[in-house]
Design an enzyme around this catalytic site. Structure first.
Site, PDB file in Angstrom:
ATOM      1  CB  THR A   1       3.950   4.998   2.996  1.00  0.00           C
ATOM      2  OG1 THR A   1       4.625   5.790   2.003  1.00  0.00           O
ATOM      3  CG2 THR A   1       4.640   3.671   3.146  1.00  0.00           C
ATOM      4  CG  ASN A   2       3.284   9.483   2.607  1.00  0.00           C
ATOM      5  OD1 ASN A   2       3.431   8.810   3.620  1.00  0.00           O
ATOM      6  ND2 ASN A   2       4.251  10.203   2.088  1.00  0.00           N
ATOM      7  CB  CYS A   3      -2.603   6.554  -0.338  1.00  0.00           C
ATOM      8  SG  CYS A   3      -2.073   7.077  -1.963  1.00  0.00           S
ATOM      9  CG  LEU A   4      -5.298  10.433   3.773  1.00  0.00           C
ATOM     10  CD1 LEU A   4      -6.138  11.689   3.899  1.00  0.00           C
ATOM     11  CD2 LEU A   4      -4.661  10.075   5.109  1.00  0.00           C
TER      12      LEU A   4
ATOM     13  NE  ARG B   1      -3.470   1.696   3.167  1.00  0.00           N
ATOM     14  CZ  ARG B   1      -3.467   3.015   3.289  1.00  0.00           C
ATOM     15  NH1 ARG B   1      -2.327   3.690   3.184  1.00  0.00           N
ATOM     16  NH2 ARG B   1      -4.590   3.655   3.517  1.00  0.00           N
TER      17      ARG B   1
END
Lengths: 116, 97, 108
Positions: free
Chosen positions: C105-108, C103
């Site tokens: 890392t910085n995607c909500l 995934r």
């Protein structure tokens, strides 16, 4: 606003440096000018030929090779620290450059953030 | 508001104890128009022997309280988080050590 | 291939190990999102797999995903609308899930 993120600890032992790298990528995400300075034991991030498979970690050398793609402006290595850790310019990973006199460098950014 | 009205050139935010090498690096870089904010374990410096050398200094209230310390007795000004934000806005540059 | 035969995944449907990915796995995961994979999808999926092989990191955010695609294929494909049409939702997340990568890392 310009930001310099400073990594002064060796790779693989601690998570702090990776968090600093994440921070740099986040700034780049929002098109904020950001560069990374490696100093002290931190220059070991920039040594060619890292193979951390046996300690089951991702290679920071390979991670850093994505920095220019993401728009991180510069990867800088403090020259005096490189000498201390036996790193010559041709042993630095691609895209990294030597920087002389890091205290002058710190004074030229609006924001300087040391990784913990 | 007890915060200074004069412009801060560089605001140094320091969260390390005096034993950490970066503590002295920070003090060495401080200029006459700079200010220092002690946060997290940095606030312990107010009680250490090296405090005589500290310039214009602030410390975060929550970190002082957590450690049973009060700032004013030792020549520092305590700040809450909104005041810390004000300081960063006032300063031309910020270094987070 | 059916659901049961898929390699181990986390609670958001991302493969636990990128090595266990195959094209058949990609097709099953894509179908969960109602996506039928075309040449255009495969181009981006292969790009992501290569990117991950080279850098050991997936583009950490959607904007950096778009940026990386733009560097590789130019503005025609390196834009949010194109990628959103291929990979609905948050394109970086959807595309990484289908490509068998961790995934972002910085995607909500």
């Amino acid at each position: 606003m310009t930001t310099l993120i400073v990594i002064d600890q060796a790779p693989y032992g601690l998570w702090a440096g990776r968090e600093a790298l994440d921070m740099a990528f986040s700034l780049a995400t929002f098109d904020q000018p950001v560069s990374l300075l490696f100093t002290g034991a931190g220059v070991n991030w920039l040594r060619k030929g890292q193979t951390p498979d046996a300690i089951e970690q991702k290679s920071v050398e390979r991670n850093l090779s994505a920095a220019p793609v993401f728009g991180i402006e510069q990867l800088l290595a403090d020259e005096a620290s490189c000498q201390r850790y036996g790193l010559s310019p041709d042993e630095l990973i691609d895209g990294a450059n030597m920087a002389r006199g890091s205290s002058g460098l710190l004074a030229s950014y609006t924001n300087v953030i040391f990784s913990n | 508001m007890k915060l200074p009205m004069s412009q801060i050139h560089t605001l140094h935010i320091l969260n390390k104890t005096p034993e950490h090498p970066r503590f002295n690096e920070c003090l060495a870089m401080m200029g006459p128009d700079d200010a220092l904010v002690l946060t997290e374990n940095g606030v312990t410096a107010l009680w250490s022997t090296s405090k005589a050398a500290l310039p214009k200094v602030f410390a975060t209230k929550a970190d002082l309280q957590a450690r049973g310390l009060v700032a004013e007795a030792n020549g520092a000004t305590s700040v809450d988080y909104p005041e810390l934000v004000d300081l960063t806005v006032q300063a031309k540059r910020v270094i987070s050590w | 291939m059916n659901e049961q035969a898929l390699p181990r995944r986390n609670n958001e449907g991302f493969l636990e190990s990128a090595n266990e990915w195959t094209q058949a796995v990609a097709q099953v995961i894509a179908s969960e999102d109602g996506i039928k994979l075309s040449e255009k999808h495969w181009e981006i999926i292969e790009f992501l797999r290569e990117f991950y092989g080279k850098h050991e990191i997936a583009p950490p955010s959607n904007r950096l995903f778009v940026k990386a695609v733009r560097e590789a294929f130019g503005q025609d494909k390196g834009n949010s609308i194109y990628l959103m049409q291929l990979f609905p939702g948050t394109p970086a997340k959807t595309a990484c899930r289908i490509a068998g990568l961790p995934r972002p890392t910085n995607c909500l």
